[in-house]
Scaffold this motif. Structure first.
Motif, PDB file in Angstrom:
ATOM      1  N   LEU A 149     -53.854 -46.756  15.232  1.00 32.48           N
ATOM      2  CA  LEU A 149     -53.897 -44.688  15.265  1.00 32.48           C
ATOM      3  C   LEU A 149     -53.416 -44.357  16.153  1.00 32.48           C
ATOM      4  O   LEU A 149     -52.579 -43.808  16.150  1.00 32.48           O
ATOM      5  CB  LEU A 149     -55.428 -44.772  15.224  1.00 32.48           C
ATOM      6  CG  LEU A 149     -56.234 -45.038  13.619  1.00 32.48           C
ATOM      7  CD1 LEU A 149     -57.817 -44.637  13.846  1.00 32.48           C
ATOM      8  CD2 LEU A 149     -55.802 -43.656  12.226  1.00 32.48           C
ATOM      9  N   ARG A 165     -57.416 -51.607  13.804  1.00 32.31           N
ATOM     10  CA  ARG A 165     -57.260 -50.442  13.984  1.00 32.31           C
ATOM     11  C   ARG A 165     -57.088 -48.818  14.784  1.00 32.31           C
ATOM     12  O   ARG A 165     -56.420 -47.962  14.804  1.00 32.31           O
ATOM     13  CB  ARG A 165     -58.973 -49.819  13.048  1.00 32.31           C
ATOM     14  CG  ARG A 165     -58.567 -48.727  12.163  1.00 32.31           C
ATOM     15  CD  ARG A 165     -57.686 -48.314  11.203  1.00 32.31           C
ATOM     16  NE  ARG A 165     -58.663 -46.878  10.623  1.00 32.31           N
ATOM     17  CZ  ARG A 165     -57.344 -46.282   9.020  1.00 32.31           C
ATOM     18  NH1 ARG A 165     -56.239 -46.775   9.028  1.00 32.31           N
ATOM     19  NH2 ARG A 165     -57.136 -45.121   9.248  1.00 32.31           N
ATOM     20  N   ARG A 166     -57.259 -49.543  15.988  1.00 36.27           N
ATOM     21  CA  ARG A 166     -57.010 -48.758  17.321  1.00 36.27           C
ATOM     22  C   ARG A 166     -56.096 -48.633  17.408  1.00 36.27           C
ATOM     23  O   ARG A 166     -54.913 -47.393  17.884  1.00 36.27           O
ATOM     24  CB  ARG A 166     -58.739 -49.172  17.663  1.00 36.27           C
ATOM     25  CG  ARG A 166     -57.545 -48.748  19.146  1.00 36.27           C
ATOM     26  CD  ARG A 166     -58.683 -48.971  20.320  1.00 36.27           C
ATOM     27  NE  ARG A 166     -58.076 -50.680  20.762  1.00 36.27           N
ATOM     28  CZ  ARG A 166     -57.114 -50.645  21.304  1.00 36.27           C
ATOM     29  NH1 ARG A 166     -56.386 -50.187  21.794  1.00 36.27           N
ATOM     30  NH2 ARG A 166     -57.222 -52.216  21.429  1.00 36.27           N
ATOM     31  N   ARG A 222     -47.952 -43.462   9.514  1.00 34.95           N
ATOM     32  CA  ARG A 222     -49.682 -43.356   9.298  1.00 34.95           C
ATOM     33  C   ARG A 222     -49.811 -42.680   8.000  1.00 34.95           C
ATOM     34  O   ARG A 222     -50.350 -43.421   7.159  1.00 34.95           O
ATOM     35  CB  ARG A 222     -49.867 -42.408  10.214  1.00 34.95           C
ATOM     36  CG  ARG A 222     -51.646 -42.510   9.736  1.00 34.95           C
ATOM     37  CD  ARG A 222     -52.764 -41.748  11.396  1.00 34.95           C
ATOM     38  NE  ARG A 222     -52.115 -41.958  12.635  1.00 34.95           N
ATOM     39  CZ  ARG A 222     -52.740 -41.380  13.173  1.00 34.95           C
ATOM     40  NH1 ARG A 222     -53.544 -40.177  13.009  1.00 34.95           N
ATOM     41  NH2 ARG A 222     -52.704 -41.532  14.651  1.00 34.95           N
ATOM     42  N   ALA A 277     -49.170 -42.074  16.371  1.00 37.36           N
ATOM     43  CA  ALA A 277     -50.297 -40.823  16.284  1.00 37.36           C
ATOM     44  C   ALA A 277     -49.092 -40.026  16.276  1.00 37.36           C
ATOM     45  O   ALA A 277     -48.994 -38.648  16.113  1.00 37.36           O
ATOM     46  CB  ALA A 277     -50.618 -41.239  17.772  1.00 37.36           C
TER      47      ALA A 277
END
Length: 370
Positions: A244, A240-241, A254, A248
């Motif tokens: 994201l 997940r990191r 996203r 960004a």
């Protein structure tokens, strides 16, 4: 005594300095990810002479403790993942087993520790009367070690397959023959050589330089080349990191699938069937990127921003291509030019367009050459 007991003695200011110094030596013997001598040499070079300075003594212990804590966390996660994957019928991979147990520093000091160790161990080889080998796997290893040191700790991604192969072959070829009886080698000697200096396994050329190169090649491979392994729900936080961070600056990515990387998303995807696979690229104990694919389609490919441009995405996509030799399809947004350049470089060709609401898609197909 355990590592923790030795560490307590190092910190105990009521003990004489030489006793605390000896305790640090024993702690290094209890946790020696690079082998005892190389681990101790790194501690002294990085922290200072612990036999003379209390600050160096404590700094050395701090290096050991950070690395050991990272290693324990990594092995705990590895154990949980292996249990979960066994339930799905997935067996272990030899490359990961060696990555977990072979020479490698763990945690935030990994890159510095390995680079310093390779530099220290390489220097006497190039200054010796006999230079490192120039042919075969040993010669390739020497070439890649030189490139790693010249670049400050990197290996060009196009050479990753070469490094993986030569490190594995050198490790195999320089292994000491197995013991057939307690305390004895197959020919009765302790080091696996005959009285005339030859080896019963045929690796007569595996002298000290070749063995050192086998060690250095493995160190470099574990440091510079990511481990590509099967992912699972326990990777959710890291996956997940990566998602994201990678999206960004691209809100359209996203918005298309906002739940990518959550535990529920991973469970749902992997639960669709055996052909649904999640693979991650792990570097220094952290996920650097991930790819998902099903029967004949790549679903997601994301790389952490700090790892982009280093070959991680291409390595993951090549893994998907090897796993699906019959061919693959993928879709990406027309405006995602960076991803499109990667796909086209790896042989994907445009096969269509889809004008759905929002950003238009491009469809790519890859068919291997026969």
């Amino acid at each position: 005594m355990s590592f923790a007991s030795h560490a307590r003695r190092v910190r105990d200011r009521t003990l004489p300095h030489d006793v605390r110094y000896a305790a640090l030596r024993r702690a290094a013997g209890a946790y020696m990810p690079l082998g005892y001598t190389a681990t101790w040499e790194y501690l002294v070079e990085s922290a200072g002479p612990p036999g003379e300075d209390e600050g160096a003594l404590l700094r050395g212990l701090g290096l050991l403790e950070r690395g050991r804590a990272a290693w324990l966390g990594e092995m705990e996660s590895f154990g949980r993942r292996r249990r979960a994957q066994k339930r799905r019928g997935h067996g272990p991979r030899g490359d990961e087993g060696r990555y977990r147990t072979g020479p490698r520093w763990h945690g935030p000091d990994a890159r510095e520790a390995v680079y310093r160790t390779v530099r220290t161990r390489w220097a006497p080889m190039v200054g010796a009367a006999t230079m490192p080998p120039e042919t075969g796997d040993a010669g390739l290893a020497a070439e890649l070690v030189r490139a790693y040191l010249r670049s400050g700790g990197r290996v060009d991604a196009t050479r990753w397959p070469d490094l993986r192969r030569c490190a594995a072959r050198l490790r195999r070829d320089t292994a000491v023959p197995e013991v057939r009886e307690p305390g004895a080698r197959p020919d009765g000697t302790r080091d696996g050589t005959r009285p005339d200096g030859t080896r019963p396994d045929g690796m007569d050329g595996a002298g000290p330089d070749v063995r050192r190169l086998a060690y250095l090649a493995e160190l470099v491979a574990h440091d510079a080349v990511p481990l590509v392994r099967r992912g699972w729900t326990g990777d959710a936080v890291e996956v997940r990191r990566v998602f994201l961070a990678a999206t960004a600056g691209m809100p359209y990515l996203r918005a298309a699938e906002p739940d990518v990387g959550t535990p529920e998303w991973i469970d749902g995807f992997l639960g669709c069937g055996y052909a649904h696979e999640l693979w991650v690229a792990e570097r220094h104990g952290r996920v650097a990127g991930f790819v998902t694919y099903a029967i004949d389609q790549v679903g997601h490919l994301f790389v952490a921003p700090e790892q982009q441009g280093q070959g991680v995405g291409a390595d993951l996509l090549r893994h998907a291509q090897r796993s699906r030799p019959q061919g693959l399809t993928l879709r990406t947004f027309l405006v995602n030019t960076r991803a499109r350049r990667l796909y086209e470089r790896l042989g994907f060709v445009v096969s269509g367009h889809e004008d759905e609401p929002g950003e238009p898609d491009v469809v790519y197909d890859w068919v291997p050459r026969r």
